[in-house]
Design a protein around this motif. Structure first.
Motif, PDB file in Angstrom:
ATOM      1  N   GLY A  58       0.780  -1.226   0.000  1.00 34.89           N
ATOM      2  CA  GLY A  58       0.000   0.000   0.000  1.00 34.89           C
ATOM      3  C   GLY A  58       0.812   1.276   0.000  1.00 34.89           C
ATOM      4  N   LYS A  59       0.079   2.382  -0.041  1.00 31.32           N
ATOM      5  CA  LYS A  59       0.688   3.706   0.034  1.00 31.32           C
ATOM      6  C   LYS A  59      -0.344   4.679   0.591  1.00 31.32           C
ATOM      7  CE  LYS A  59      -0.424   5.339  -4.605  1.00 31.32           C
ATOM      8  NZ  LYS A  59       0.076   5.944  -5.812  1.00 31.32           N
ATOM      9  N   ILE A  60       0.153   5.771   1.115  1.00 36.08           N
ATOM     10  CA  ILE A  60      -0.694   6.834   1.651  1.00 36.08           C
ATOM     11  C   ILE A  60      -0.295   8.131   0.969  1.00 36.08           C
ATOM     12  CG2 ILE A  60      -1.336   8.167   3.690  1.00 36.08           C
ATOM     13  CD1 ILE A  60      -0.731   5.765   5.390  1.00 36.08           C
ATOM     14  N   ASN A  61      -1.274   8.855   0.415  1.00 40.10           N
ATOM     15  CA  ASN A  61      -1.039  10.193  -0.122  1.00 40.10           C
ATOM     16  C   ASN A  61      -1.499  11.206   0.917  1.00 40.10           C
ATOM     17  OD1 ASN A  61       0.014   9.339  -2.544  1.00 40.10           O
ATOM     18  ND2 ASN A  61      -1.975   9.251  -3.532  1.00 40.10           N
ATOM     19  N   VAL A  62      -0.567  12.058   1.345  1.00 36.89           N
ATOM     20  CA  VAL A  62      -0.852  13.048   2.373  1.00 36.89           C
ATOM     21  C   VAL A  62      -0.863  14.422   1.733  1.00 36.89           C
ATOM     22  CG1 VAL A  62      -0.094  14.031   4.567  1.00 36.89           C
ATOM     23  CG2 VAL A  62       0.314  11.618   4.091  1.00 36.89           C
ATOM     24  N   GLU A  63      -1.974  15.157   1.893  1.00 38.72           N
ATOM     25  CA  GLU A  63      -2.061  16.529   1.409  1.00 38.72           C
ATOM     26  C   GLU A  63      -1.556  17.458   2.514  1.00 38.72           C
ATOM     27  OE1 GLU A  63      -5.896  17.539  -0.182  1.00 38.72           O
ATOM     28  OE2 GLU A  63      -6.216  15.458  -0.792  1.00 38.72           O
ATOM     29  N   LEU A  64      -0.564  18.260   2.185  1.00 40.10           N
ATOM     30  CA  LEU A  64       0.116  19.083   3.185  1.00 40.10           C
ATOM     31  C   LEU A  64      -0.429  20.504   3.208  1.00 40.10           C
ATOM     32  CD1 LEU A  64       3.709  17.892   2.303  1.00 40.10           C
ATOM     33  CD2 LEU A  64       2.243  17.032   4.117  1.00 40.10           C
ATOM     34  N   LEU A  65      -0.356  21.122   4.382  1.00 43.60           N
ATOM     35  CA  LEU A  65      -0.790  22.511   4.553  1.00 43.60           C
ATOM     36  C   LEU A  65       0.370  23.478   4.707  1.00 43.60           C
ATOM     37  CD1 LEU A  65      -3.761  22.109   7.047  1.00 43.60           C
ATOM     38  CD2 LEU A  65      -3.874  22.759   4.652  1.00 43.60           C
ATOM     39  N   GLY A  66       1.566  22.986   4.948  1.00 37.22           N
ATOM     40  CA  GLY A  66       2.719  23.854   5.167  1.00 37.22           C
ATOM     41  C   GLY A  66       2.905  24.249   6.621  1.00 37.22           C
ATOM     42  N   ARG A  67       2.271  23.534   7.554  1.00 40.88           N
ATOM     43  CA  ARG A  67       2.363  23.870   8.972  1.00 40.88           C
ATOM     44  C   ARG A  67       3.374  23.027   9.733  1.00 40.88           C
ATOM     45  NH1 ARG A  67      -2.552  24.131  12.495  1.00 40.88           N
ATOM     46  NH2 ARG A  67      -0.965  24.990  13.836  1.00 40.88           N
ATOM     47  N   VAL A  68       3.835  21.926   9.169  1.00 44.22           N
ATOM     48  CA  VAL A  68       4.726  21.019   9.896  1.00 44.22           C
ATOM     49  C   VAL A  68       6.151  21.561   9.833  1.00 44.22           C
ATOM     50  CG1 VAL A  68       5.637  18.683  10.023  1.00 44.22           C
ATOM     51  CG2 VAL A  68       3.268  19.041   9.368  1.00 44.22           C
ATOM     52  N   ASN A  69       6.701  21.898  10.988  1.00 40.08           N
ATOM     53  CA  ASN A  69       8.098  22.318  11.058  1.00 40.08           C
ATOM     54  C   ASN A  69       9.016  21.118  11.255  1.00 40.08           C
ATOM     55  OD1 ASN A  69       7.543  25.073  10.794  1.00 40.08           O
ATOM     56  ND2 ASN A  69       7.066  25.212  12.970  1.00 40.08           N
ATOM     57  N   ASP A  70       8.602  20.210  12.120  1.00 43.86           N
ATOM     58  CA  ASP A  70       9.391  19.010  12.368  1.00 43.86           C
ATOM     59  C   ASP A  70       8.489  17.958  12.978  1.00 43.86           C
ATOM     60  OD1 ASP A  70      11.587  17.375  12.396  1.00 43.86           O
ATOM     61  OD2 ASP A  70      12.436  18.190  14.246  1.00 43.86           O
ATOM     62  N   CYS A  71       8.728  16.716  12.646  1.00 38.51           N
ATOM     63  CA  CYS A  71       8.043  15.604  13.300  1.00 38.51           C
ATOM     64  C   CYS A  71       8.988  14.416  13.294  1.00 38.51           C
ATOM     65  CB  CYS A  71       6.708  15.280  12.648  1.00 38.51           C
ATOM     66  SG  CYS A  71       6.743  14.950  10.911  1.00 38.51           S
ATOM     67  N   LYS A  72       9.036  13.726  14.422  1.00 40.14           N
ATOM     68  CA  LYS A  72       9.938  12.593  14.572  1.00 40.14           C
ATOM     69  C   LYS A  72       9.247  11.478  15.326  1.00 40.14           C
ATOM     70  CE  LYS A  72      14.195  15.192  14.538  1.00 40.14           C
ATOM     71  NZ  LYS A  72      15.364  15.626  15.248  1.00 40.14           N
ATOM     72  N   ALA A  73       9.636  10.265  14.999  1.00 43.86           N
ATOM     73  CA  ALA A  73       9.187   9.092  15.742  1.00 43.86           C
ATOM     74  C   ALA A  73      10.367   8.581  16.552  1.00 43.86           C
ATOM     75  CB  ALA A  73       8.693   8.007  14.790  1.00 43.86           C
ATOM     76  N   LEU A  74      10.103   8.169  17.762  1.00 42.33           N
ATOM     77  CA  LEU A  74      11.161   7.615  18.592  1.00 42.33           C
ATOM     78  C   LEU A  74      11.378   6.162  18.203  1.00 42.33           C
ATOM     79  CD1 LEU A  74      10.256   9.025  22.099  1.00 42.33           C
ATOM     80  CD2 LEU A  74      11.733   9.990  20.367  1.00 42.33           C
ATOM     81  N   THR A  75      12.618   5.778  17.972  1.00 43.69           N
ATOM     82  CA  THR A  75      12.911   4.407  17.576  1.00 43.69           C
ATOM     83  C   THR A  75      13.170   3.524  18.791  1.00 43.69           C
ATOM     84  OG1 THR A  75      15.218   5.029  17.269  1.00 43.69           O
ATOM     85  CG2 THR A  75      13.811   5.046  15.327  1.00 43.69           C
ATOM     86  N   TYR A  76      13.173   4.101  19.976  1.00 46.50           N
ATOM     87  CA  TYR A  76      13.331   3.330  21.205  1.00 46.50           C
ATOM     88  C   TYR A  76      12.034   3.450  22.010  1.00 46.50           C
ATOM     89  CZ  TYR A  76      14.339   8.010  22.910  1.00 46.50           C
ATOM     90  OH  TYR A  76      14.273   9.347  23.188  1.00 46.50           O
ATOM     91  N   ARG A  77      11.859   2.564  22.968  1.00 42.47           N
ATOM     92  CA  ARG A  77      10.643   2.585  23.786  1.00 42.47           C
ATOM     93  C   ARG A  77      10.830   3.536  24.952  1.00 42.47           C
ATOM     94  NH1 ARG A  77       7.586  -2.912  23.624  1.00 42.47           N
ATOM     95  NH2 ARG A  77       8.232  -3.586  21.565  1.00 42.47           N
ATOM     96  N   GLN A  78       9.965   4.502  25.043  1.00 46.84           N
ATOM     97  CA  GLN A  78       9.982   5.491  26.112  1.00 46.84           C
ATOM     98  C   GLN A  78       8.629   5.427  26.808  1.00 46.84           C
ATOM     99  OE1 GLN A  78      12.513   7.958  26.711  1.00 46.84           O
ATOM    100  NE2 GLN A  78      11.369   8.538  28.517  1.00 46.84           N
ATOM    101  N   GLU A  79       8.584   4.822  27.968  1.00 50.28           N
ATOM    102  CA  GLU A  79       7.330   4.704  28.690  1.00 50.28           C
ATOM    103  C   GLU A  79       7.160   5.894  29.619  1.00 50.28           C
ATOM    104  OE1 GLU A  79       6.094   1.077  30.222  1.00 50.28           O
ATOM    105  OE2 GLU A  79       6.995  -0.096  28.634  1.00 50.28           O
ATOM    106  N   LEU A  80       5.947   6.432  29.653  1.00 47.14           N
ATOM    107  CA  LEU A  80       5.641   7.582  30.484  1.00 47.14           C
ATOM    108  C   LEU A  80       4.369   7.351  31.274  1.00 47.14           C
ATOM    109  CD1 LEU A  80       6.239  10.623  28.124  1.00 47.14           C
ATOM    110  CD2 LEU A  80       7.663   9.884  29.992  1.00 47.14           C
ATOM    111  N   LYS A  81       4.375   7.852  32.493  1.00 47.35           N
ATOM    112  CA  LYS A  81       3.154   7.893  33.278  1.00 47.35           C
ATOM    113  C   LYS A  81       2.438   9.196  32.953  1.00 47.35           C
ATOM    114  CE  LYS A  81       5.153   5.173  36.931  1.00 47.35           C
ATOM    115  NZ  LYS A  81       5.649   5.144  38.284  1.00 47.35           N
ATOM    116  N   ALA A  82       1.178   9.270  33.298  1.00 49.09           N
ATOM    117  CA  ALA A  82       0.388  10.458  32.977  1.00 49.09           C
ATOM    118  C   ALA A  82       0.958  11.709  33.634  1.00 49.09           C
ATOM    119  CB  ALA A  82      -1.064  10.250  33.399  1.00 49.09           C
ATOM    120  N   LYS A  83       1.523  11.578  34.827  1.00 51.26           N
ATOM    121  CA  LYS A  83       2.055  12.751  35.522  1.00 51.26           C
ATOM    122  C   LYS A  83       3.365  13.251  34.910  1.00 51.26           C
ATOM    123  CE  LYS A  83       4.466  10.004  38.938  1.00 51.26           C
ATOM    124  NZ  LYS A  83       4.692   9.752  40.338  1.00 51.26           N
TER     125      LYS A  83
END
Length: 129
Positions: A58-83
């Motif tokens: 498959g593939k996904i076509n994403v229509e952009l607005l020009g608002r994204v400055n940066d986005c990253k996914a973490l390649t390691y597991r980072q667990e967080l509590k709500a606090k």
């Protein structure tokens, strides 16, 4: 494996934004990627996305607005509590006013505002601003 696919897709979106393209094509796809893009869409960072042939690679076509400055996914597991979400948000995002941390929880894939509202913890998938 799945987080690497998400990271490559988010880097493709950032590169397309920097080149002022209107559409970014993402391959291969995953359900987590669709959930991440759905959060970006509801928060107004992308216009729309269409999933083509989800049963195969498959593939996904994403229509952009020009608002994204940066986005990253973490390649390691980072667990967080709500606090701890607020501390993590202050450390990773440039300002308090904009940007979102995306977390996978037992309730599904949520941004940090929904995580605080529902008071659940989970693993950080990534962030965007």
């Amino acid at each position: 494996m799945g987080r690497r696919i998400l990271n490559e897709a988010l880097r493709t979106i950032v590169n397309a934004e920097r080149r002022n393209k209107g559409v970014a094509e993402l391959r291969p796809i995953s359900t987590v990627m669709c959930s991440f893009l759905n959060i970006m869409k509801t928060r107004g960072y992308i216009k729309d996305f269409q999933v083509h042939d989800p049963d195969r690679v498959g593939k996904i076509n994403v229509e952009l607005l020009g608002r994204v400055n940066d986005c990253k996914a973490l390649t390691y597991r980072q667990e967080l509590k709500a606090k701890d979400i607020e501390k993590y948000k202050l450390r990773m995002l440039p300002t308090k006013q904009w940007g979102y941390v995306v977390v996978t929880t037992p309730n599904g894939v949520l941004d940090h505002e929904e995580v605080l509202r529902q008071n659940v913890g989970g693993q950080v998938l990534g962030y965007f601003y």
